[in-house]
Design a protein around this motif. Sequence first.
Motif, PDB file in Angstrom:
ATOM      1  N   GLU A  66       1.042  -1.039  -0.253  1.00 40.01           N
ATOM      2  CA  GLU A  66      -0.326   0.017   0.317  1.00 40.01           C
ATOM      3  C   GLU A  66       0.658   1.480  -0.442  1.00 40.01           C
ATOM      4  O   GLU A  66       1.520   1.103   1.003  1.00 40.01           O
ATOM      5  CB  GLU A  66      -0.971  -0.027   1.007  1.00 40.01           C
ATOM      6  N   ALA A  67       0.923   2.114  -1.093  1.00 34.43           N
ATOM      7  CA  ALA A  67       1.699   3.151  -1.040  1.00 34.43           C
ATOM      8  C   ALA A  67       1.223   4.174  -1.870  1.00 34.43           C
ATOM      9  O   ALA A  67       0.462   4.691  -2.387  1.00 34.43           O
ATOM     10  CB  ALA A  67       2.855   2.685  -2.427  1.00 34.43           C
ATOM     11  N   PRO A  68       0.709   5.210  -0.277  1.00 32.88           N
ATOM     12  CA  PRO A  68      -0.447   6.401  -0.303  1.00 32.88           C
ATOM     13  C   PRO A  68       0.661   7.534  -0.626  1.00 32.88           C
ATOM     14  O   PRO A  68       0.029   8.377  -0.088  1.00 32.88           O
ATOM     15  CB  PRO A  68      -0.580   6.419   1.049  1.00 32.88           C
ATOM     16  N   ASP A  69       1.707   7.326  -0.901  1.00 31.29           N
ATOM     17  CA  ASP A  69       3.153   8.463  -0.886  1.00 31.29           C
ATOM     18  C   ASP A  69       3.794   8.489  -2.085  1.00 31.29           C
ATOM     19  O   ASP A  69       5.134   9.223  -1.948  1.00 31.29           O
ATOM     20  CB  ASP A  69       4.060   8.599   0.427  1.00 31.29           C
ATOM     21  N   VAL A  70       3.270   8.348  -3.082  1.00 35.06           N
ATOM     22  CA  VAL A  70       4.814   8.016  -4.418  1.00 35.06           C
ATOM     23  C   VAL A  70       4.536   9.342  -4.973  1.00 35.06           C
ATOM     24  O   VAL A  70       3.457  10.415  -5.112  1.00 35.06           O
ATOM     25  CB  VAL A  70       4.113   6.322  -4.997  1.00 35.06           C
ATOM     26  N   ASP A  71       5.921   9.654  -5.658  1.00 36.37           N
ATOM     27  CA  ASP A  71       6.864  10.752  -6.221  1.00 36.37           C
ATOM     28  C   ASP A  71       7.179  10.218  -7.394  1.00 36.37           C
ATOM     29  O   ASP A  71       7.218   9.576  -7.950  1.00 36.37           O
ATOM     30  CB  ASP A  71       7.554  11.055  -5.225  1.00 36.37           C
ATOM     31  N   PHE A  72       5.484  10.936  -8.431  1.00 31.45           N
ATOM     32  CA  PHE A  72       6.048  10.442 -10.152  1.00 31.45           C
ATOM     33  C   PHE A  72       6.826  11.658 -10.462  1.00 31.45           C
ATOM     34  O   PHE A  72       6.537  13.150 -10.416  1.00 31.45           O
ATOM     35  CB  PHE A  72       4.383  10.412 -10.404  1.00 31.45           C
ATOM     36  N   GLU A  73       8.099  11.675 -11.025  1.00 27.51           N
ATOM     37  CA  GLU A  73       8.794  12.435 -11.461  1.00 27.51           C
ATOM     38  C   GLU A  73       8.907  12.318 -12.722  1.00 27.51           C
ATOM     39  O   GLU A  73       8.668  11.402 -13.686  1.00 27.51           O
ATOM     40  CB  GLU A  73      10.315  13.255 -11.513  1.00 27.51           C
ATOM     41  N   LEU A 107       1.120  10.454  -6.024  1.00 25.95           N
ATOM     42  CA  LEU A 107      -0.265   9.304  -6.767  1.00 25.95           C
ATOM     43  C   LEU A 107      -0.363   8.871  -5.076  1.00 25.95           C
ATOM     44  O   LEU A 107       0.546   8.434  -4.514  1.00 25.95           O
ATOM     45  CB  LEU A 107       0.499   8.548  -7.624  1.00 25.95           C
ATOM     46  N   SER A 108      -1.586   8.065  -5.526  1.00 28.36           N
ATOM     47  CA  SER A 108      -1.012   7.301  -3.805  1.00 28.36           C
ATOM     48  C   SER A 108      -1.775   5.753  -4.509  1.00 28.36           C
ATOM     49  O   SER A 108      -3.391   5.314  -5.214  1.00 28.36           O
ATOM     50  CB  SER A 108      -2.785   7.673  -2.916  1.00 28.36           C
TER      51      SER A 108
END
Length: 802
Positions: free
Chosen positions: A463-470, A483-484
């Motif tokens: 579960e990844a509520p804190d993804v940074d799409f660069e 993104l979450s």
Amino acid sequence: MTTAADPILRDSEEIQGDILAGFKKDNVSVLFLKFEDAARARDWLRRLTPQISTTREVAAFNEKFSEARQASGGDDPKSLTATWLGLSFTYEGLRMLAGSDPFPTAPPVGSGLEAFKDGSAQRAGALGDTGDNSPENWLFGNGRNQPVHAVLKISADTERDLQSAVEAQRIAAAECRVLIVYQQNAQTLLGSRRGKEHFGFKDGISEPGIRDFDRPDPNKPDEVDGHPGTRLVPAGEFVCGLPNDTFSGPPGQYPEWARNGSFQVIRRLAQDVPGWWSQVAVKLAELKRAKAVPDSATTEWLAARMVGRWRSGAPVCKHQDRDVPNNPSAAGDNDFDFRDDPEGLITPLWSHLRKTEPRAGLQEAPDKPPFDAKDLNGRRIMRRGTPYGAPFDPASEGPGGPDDPRGLLFICYQADLQRQFEFIQADWMDQPNFPPNRDSGGATPPGHANPRPVPGKDPVTQEAPDVDFEHRGPDGLINHTPLSFQQFVRTTGSVYAFMPSLSILRGLCEGRLTPVAGQPSGQTGTQPGGQTGSQPGSQTDGRPGGQPKPQPVKAYPCDEFVGVPDQYRKGGQSQYWAFHGDRCRLISVADGSAHTDRKVEDDTWLTGWTCLQGVGRVDCVLPVPDQQDPGGKSWYWVFHSTGGRQQYRLVSITCGGGRYTTALERSDRDLTSWGSLSGVGQVDCWLPVPDQQRVGGKSWYWCFHTSSGRQQYRLISVADGSAHTDVRERTDRELSQWGSLNGLSRVDCFLPVPDRQRVGGNNEFWVFCGQSYRRISIADGSGHPDRLVDGDRTCDNWASLG
């Protein structure tokens, strides 16, 4: 086939075969086992150990299989099959078999040994196994259901072979009060899905090469020959006690019992395939609204970036726009690193590929140079996963439907559970701040359009509520779009186990965690066991290289009894070689109502017999009917299993002056050479029809055999003469046809009562099954009526077998 120049570990008969060579079979079953009684469990282990697959035999088969597939243009060779077995134990299982704590003093805090002792359920919280993933929801290994003491992995080329092997192991376990707590089957997906996991991506591509096992590239000695970019990692990262990376500590850090073994992780990972792909489509729409991806981007495009590879296994960093499913240069799919993509603009920093193996792209901080890929050797693991369940088919009303169980049976090997598996899981995959030190603390770094946050967790498995799409904007600046992701992979079972060496397995058979040497090389002696017929006077028993004699164990369950040719009813005594597991002893049985038995000689290793070199266990023996000469040379067909497939060989025993010399007369052949055994998976034992031996040039036998996990019997005949033509005289029947065998599901072997053969038209036999035996009678004449003489008794009544 292997050559003298092959890396030395390919010839190991100490290391179990799945660790370095890999079973690499399409059909897998893992049995999670519980011991009810330690002594009975050791009996079970004694019979199982000769069947455990070694690195040498698995590596040789895999190479032969690969060569045959290349020669056929890529098709699997249907005639080349094997069934492999691998065995591991939990901490509690080792302690129960050894009768003592594997750790006399507590293992170091924070070590992999501590993790093994704790078990995966106790470590679940630190690994992210919380909520729906928590042990209370597991199917096995949670410490609340039945405990797991051992894990038996069975792998086969065909479903039929797997089913037969599993059924045989279920019976063997039941006979020794070893319970099957849980059984997980797994199977390679078919057709275009072959080699892929259920989300649709090719699996197992990034496995490391192994120094001293895989052949190095002559031009790049740090890489595997024929696999550009696949680094050779020291074998000690996967097998305890072998040379390893200096980062990993000294090879001698492990207990002596761990040498040549490996710590194993087994996890049942359930995959919600429609949910995962639906989420990818939702996140793609979010990114398009944010102008963070090209208008042409598809769900396949985003899914590939989440994984780090396209479905075919092609890396995104080498093929940014589309998949290349039939790429002729696919062997180079590991020939890349991430040095030129430090920000993750091509392959995201949080992609599954970079989270599990950062290669030469990991920086201590954005302004630091990346580590060299070899600096991460100490974090590598050896994965042996297989999908379970039917592939998702939205139109299916049965297997394949959205609610049908499916996922990955994850198995990996490593020398240190904490430093390798747990570190990857907790410190890389489940850690938002990995790669580390990227959070700019609200400030906007040079070249960026907004503040840089942490990269986020692995969205494929967590579960990844804190993804940074660069992504780079039109002005050339790097933008950060949050993104979450919800979790669509759940842990539904987990076990930490240890897969010991073959010598430690033999030690555990005798209740100790110390190695017992393997069987010595054969020799021609005065007795097939290498003895003179008197009690041995030395502990080495005259064996080459001073190999120790086997420690005393019970000789049951029994595999076979073979009469000593010139010692039948001699002086009122008959002598027999009693085969059990990987050893044999000499016993005698007296005539008379008591039939007093005694042990004449202690156990010897099977390969003390020159004719049994390469035989791990004798399944059964059939004397060649017209080649029995008590004063000279007698011939026998010996049936035994190699690589899960039963074969037979022709051997001889020559008697003379109290001396016995054995010889291999003809090497192993497949059962298909016997027309009478068509359809037979394994011959378990033979029973001669008493009044039909060498009558009219023909001898008749009841053949008890196992096929598809069930023992049946058939009637066959063998003719005298050089060809020894065999014929199936009657088709298979159930054991229930024998009134004297009522209550038995199988028979291990028969032993004729020596002075009760052809007496008054009747013949008596002892029937052995597991820990017990009974006595039956078979009449001469039409129909051969049988009856029970004495009911079941414990084999403890046999002094010679104790």
